[in-house]
Enzyme design. Structure first.
Site, PDB file in Angstrom:
ATOM      1  N   GLY A 101       1.046  -1.264   0.244  1.00  0.00           N
ATOM      2  CA  GLY A 101       0.090   0.105  -0.375  1.00  0.00           C
ATOM      3  C   GLY A 101       0.599   0.991  -0.060  1.00  0.00           C
ATOM      4  CD  GLU A 142      -2.253  -2.107  -1.664  1.00  0.00           C
ATOM      5  OE1 GLU A 142      -3.316  -1.192  -0.695  1.00  0.00           O
ATOM      6  OE2 GLU A 142      -2.346  -3.267  -0.957  1.00  0.00           O
ATOM      7  CE1 TYR A 262      -5.907  -4.752   7.873  1.00  0.00           C
ATOM      8  CE2 TYR A 262      -7.022  -2.201   9.054  1.00  0.00           C
ATOM      9  CZ  TYR A 262      -6.736  -3.418   7.668  1.00  0.00           C
ATOM     10  OH  TYR A 262      -7.218  -3.510   7.022  1.00  0.00           O
ATOM     11  CD1 TRP A 351      -2.731  -5.800   6.900  1.00  0.00           C
ATOM     12  CD2 TRP A 351      -0.495  -6.224   6.285  1.00  0.00           C
ATOM     13  NE1 TRP A 351      -1.369  -4.980   7.347  1.00  0.00           N
ATOM     14  CE2 TRP A 351      -0.174  -5.327   6.807  1.00  0.00           C
ATOM     15  CE3 TRP A 351      -0.358  -7.221   5.163  1.00  0.00           C
ATOM     16  CZ2 TRP A 351       1.141  -4.596   6.139  1.00  0.00           C
ATOM     17  CZ3 TRP A 351       1.434  -6.516   4.991  1.00  0.00           C
ATOM     18  CH2 TRP A 351       1.013  -5.402   4.983  1.00  0.00           C
TER      19      TRP A 351
END
Ligand SMILES: *[C@@H]1O[C@H](CO)[C@@H](O)[C@H](O)[C@H]1NC(C)=O
Length: 371
Positions: A101, A142, A262, A351
């Site tokens: 990212g 990305e 997360y 992730w």
């Protein structure tokens, strides 16, 4: 009559095993997870028995010569990564993930646009994977964001697969795995991923089915960061993305569902209005509101915070005072993994591994999938 195994049976078993070995390219299922150095989580601490594939993130794309490199600060951890995670699970496979990212998306677009640059990327990535003992390579661009980029993305994958197959024939080694982390749905803001090239060239895709709502881009109300289903409001959801990928013609057996370990924290406008889509004033806890699962569990216990599971959209949230956090707890993870299995997907990935809390999410996911 003494029981005795006939030579025919022995030959049959031998040829069965031999042919099985030859199609080592077929991955039976994926219980995947990403690790990255900035997570402050030691590679040696990863409980690799809970995973089939571990992604080491990230290698970098040099924007000048289009070679893939490992930064010098990561070299020591990356070069021993496979050996380290295989100590607890000798069967676990590792992939070197490229990009991410935070990477320069223009460099990927420029690389994919010219044959000589693609060759530089492809050749350097293969030799980097081999010299550092990875079993595969994962492209995390990305995102391609023009029609030309998507076309070039497809060309890159086709050439990458051909090079990987040629290298395997020359080296006599099992071909490297090739995967890509992609947008949550086939349709990226009216652009379409090149499905035929993906299907022919990649072992699978990691569909990034998360980051739907976050205070960075939806600051004025709370939201479920990675709900599986849409609520009455027709919100973005993982099921719509997965159905879109299947609709594209890509086999479900090439699709791996993303799980976020997360969540995101918002500042509520009114402590007494604390549901999904309650008015909010941007991020809480961190600059972009992101907060790992272990810290979320700590937040809940330290503040005796209320935790809510919404099973109809499949999300969790917790709040205390004006702090509100949307995330996935064990029940959401279990429901999503069961969903992935029921849709015939290849598996799931998360992730990231360093954000789990005492392996609660990793164990829940692995058990929900089964053997
Ligand atoms: C779950 O969330 C949706 C909003 O997305 C809402 O419509 C529904 O009432 C919630 N369910 C429960 C049990 O709170």
């Amino acid at each position: 009559m003494a029981s005795r195994t006939s030579p025919l049976v022995i030959y049959t078993i031998f040829f069965f095993l031999a042919s099985f070995h030859n199609c080592a390219g077929q991955t039976a299922n994926v219980k995947g997870v990403y690790w990255f150095p900035g997570s402050d989580f030691a590679v040696s601490s990863i409980d690799s028995t809970l995973f089939t594939h571990i992604f080491c993130a990230f290698a970098d794309l040099n924007p000048t010569n289009y070679q893939v490199t490992i930064s010098s600060s990561n070299q020591a951890q990356f070069s021993t990564f496979t050996q380290t995670v295989q100590q607890k699970n000798p069967n676990v496979k590792t992939l070197l993930s490229i990009g991410g990212g935070g990477a320069n998306t223009d460099a990927f677009a420029a690389m994919a646009s010219q044959a000589s640059r693609r060759k530089s990327f492809i050749d350097s990535s293969i030799s980097l994977a081999r010299s550092n003992n990875f079993h595969g390579l994962d492209l995390d661009w990305e995102y391609p964001d023009t029609a030309a980029n998507y076309n070039n993305f497809g060309t890159l994958l086709t050439e990458w697969r051909a090079a990987v197959a040629a290298e395997s024939r020359t080296s006599g080694k099992v071909a490297l795995l090739l995967t890509a982390a992609v947008f949550r749905s086939w349709n990226y803001y009216s652009l379409k991923y090149p499905v035929q090239a993906i299907s022919n060239s990649l072992d699978w895709i990691n569909a990034m089915t998360y980051d739907y709502y976050g205070p960075g881009w939806s600051p004025s109300s709370t939201g479920p960061p990675a709900a599986l289903y849409s609520g009455a409001s027709g919100q973005i959801n993982g099921d719509a993305g997965i159905r879109d990928w299947i609709q594209s013609g890509l086999s479900a057996k090439k699709i791996v569902l993303g799980l976020p370990f997360y969540g995101y924290a918002w500042r509520l406008v009114n402590a007494n209005n604390h549901g999904l889509f309650a008015p909010a004033n941007g991020a809480a806890i961190s600059a972009d509101g992101s907060i790992g699962y272990r810290q979320i569990r700590n937040f809940i216990s330290q503040n005796a915070a209320t935790a809510v599971h919404n099973g109809s959209v499949v999300t969790d949230y917790t709040y205390s005072g004006t702090t509100w956090i949307g995330y996935d707890d064990t029940q959401s993870v279990s429901t999503k993994v069961t969903y992935a299995k029921s849709k015939g997907l290849l598996g799931y990935f998360a992730w990231h591994v360093g954000a789990d809390s005492n392996w609660a999410l990793s164990q829940t996911a692995s058990r929900a999938w089964g053997a």
